[in-house]
Design an enzyme around this catalytic site. Structure first.
Site, PDB file in Angstrom:
ATOM      1  N   GLU A 141       0.822  -1.217   0.000  1.00  0.00           N
ATOM      2  CA  GLU A 141       0.000   0.000   0.000  1.00  0.00           C
ATOM      3  C   GLU A 141       0.855   1.265   0.000  1.00  0.00           C
ATOM      4  O   GLU A 141       1.235   1.767   1.053  1.00  0.00           O
ATOM      5  CB  GLU A 141      -0.939   0.017   1.214  1.00  0.00           C
ATOM      6  CG  GLU A 141      -1.828   1.260   1.258  1.00  0.00           C
ATOM      7  CD  GLU A 141      -2.778   1.298   2.444  1.00  0.00           C
ATOM      8  OE1 GLU A 141      -3.587   2.242   2.508  1.00  0.00           O
ATOM      9  OE2 GLU A 141      -2.707   0.403   3.306  1.00  0.00           O
ATOM     10  N   LYS A 201      -2.435  -2.166  -3.126  1.00  0.00           N
ATOM     11  CA  LYS A 201      -3.504  -1.310  -2.595  1.00  0.00           C
ATOM     12  C   LYS A 201      -3.101   0.146  -2.802  1.00  0.00           C
ATOM     13  O   LYS A 201      -2.541   0.785  -1.918  1.00  0.00           O
ATOM     14  CB  LYS A 201      -3.752  -1.606  -1.114  1.00  0.00           C
ATOM     15  CG  LYS A 201      -4.854  -0.730  -0.506  1.00  0.00           C
ATOM     16  CD  LYS A 201      -5.234  -1.152   0.907  1.00  0.00           C
ATOM     17  CE  LYS A 201      -6.292  -0.209   1.476  1.00  0.00           C
ATOM     18  NZ  LYS A 201      -6.862  -0.669   2.747  1.00  0.00           N
TER      19      LYS A 201
END
Length: 363
Positions: A189, A231
């Protein structure tokens, strides 16, 4: 040959790839319920609920015991407390998820700290002892992990700097390699915050720089892309931009940036909502999937954009549990349909259209 890392076993590689594919299954996405104790306090404060372990357990039980949630949710990210927590009726939270066919995951980073001698650019903490923690998390039932890195845009100050991008990429790659060595699928992420007045083209350029660096680092660290997930932020205008981008523009620039930088070996891209309203997060995802097919699944890993209306429906009142679960299902269904490019809009009404943006968001 020198320069090549030690390969993980075929057995582990197969397990990682299978779990990554299950999480990125068509029509499904991730429920991010890994708020730290401090963050969930802010959520509870907004509805006048005391931040006690009992209330946290009740709320997470409310989320995870929602009947039928597994139709639209493939994985759930947990905070460490929740991984070992039981529901008020004594059922382990992990078992509630498994009963719905939802794969448990775990937030493993230890938060952010400022990089020395920078203008408040951030590094993510938590690599120390990560391998040992991953072993324990796997034994407790987790099959994937999440690590959040943060970058900010400020063209006047040259942000993000090359130092910031390099630090983020290196940290994410080390984390991902450690996870895979311990049989956990890493969710990578690199969040580019929406704070700022920049337009969408600036965000697109920065996103491409960041993702190119991240995937180069993942390659350098011998990370198996088939057993990993991304992500990222969607490519959007800055929160103070005087000319907001449309859903169609956000979809176009986001998909273009991903196709320029993300290898097709990756099974799925699970977007963060980044403070978008629940409805905008669904509509933007829907627009992207209407442009498909894509080389990888485009799906969701939403926290606020799945929980905000549910939390308000609950209000800390036990008798509101069924109503709150109905609201959660409505939002999960909307995003499941958006993953297929079939969301017609309108789920949740005016409440779902409320912005969830927080400046300099700390998770």
């Amino acid at each position: 040959m020198s320069g090549y890392g030690l390969p993980i076993s075929q057995e582990v590689a197969k397990e990682l790839a299978e779990n990554a594919r299950k999480i990125a299954a068509p029509g499904k996405g991730i429920l991010a319920a890994d708020e730290s104790t401090g963050t969930i306090k802010k959520r509870f404060d907004s509805i006048g609920v005391e931040n006690t372990e009992a209330n946290r357990a009740f709320y997470r039980d409310l989320l995870f015991s929602t009947k039928g949630l597994g139709q639209y949710i493939s994985g759930a990210i947990l905070f460490e407390e929740t991984l070992y927590q039981k529901s008020p009726s004594g059922v382990p939270m992990v078992d509630l998820l498994k009963a719905e066919g939802i794969i448990p995951g775990i937030k493993v980073d230890k938060g952010l700290e400022t990089l020395p001698l920078t203008d408040d650019e951030k590094a993510t903490m938590g690599l120390d002892g990560l391998s040992e923690r991953c072993k324990k998390y796997y034994e407790a039932g987790a099959r994937f992990a999440k690590w959040r890195a943060v970058l900010s845009i400020d063209p006047a100050k040259g942000k993000p700097t090359n130092l910031s991008i390099t630090e983020v990429a290196h940290g994410l790659a080390r984390y991902a390699a450690i996870c895979q060595a311990n049989r956990l699928v890493p969710i990578v992420e690199p969040e580019i915050l929406t704070d700022g007045s920049h337009d969408i083209t600036v965000c697109a350029e920065v996103t491409e720089r960041v993702l190119a660096a991240v995937f180069k680092a993942l390659n350098d660290h011998h990370v198996l892309l088939e057993g990993a997930l991304l992500k990222p932020n969607m490519v959007t205008h800055g929160s103070d931009c005087p000319k907001p981008a449309s859903h169609e523009e956000i979809a176009f620039y986001t998909v273009r940036s991903l196709k320029r930088t993300v290898p097709p070996a990756l099974p799925g891209v699970m977007f963060l909502s980044g403070g978008q309203s629940e409805e905008d997060a669904s509509l933007n995802l829907n627009e992207m999937n209407k442009m498909g097919p894509h080389p990888f699944q485009l799906s969701f890993s939403y926290g606020r954009a799945l929980q905000a209306s549910c939390l308000k429906a609950w209000k800390g009142v036990p008798e509101n549990k069924a109503k709150a679960q109905q609201v959660l299902m409505e939002r999960a269904r909307a995003n499941g349909e958006a993953q297929l490019g079939k969301y017609g809009g309108g789920a949740g009404g005016a409440l779902a259209a409320s912005s969830l943006f927080e400046k300099r968001y700390v998770y």
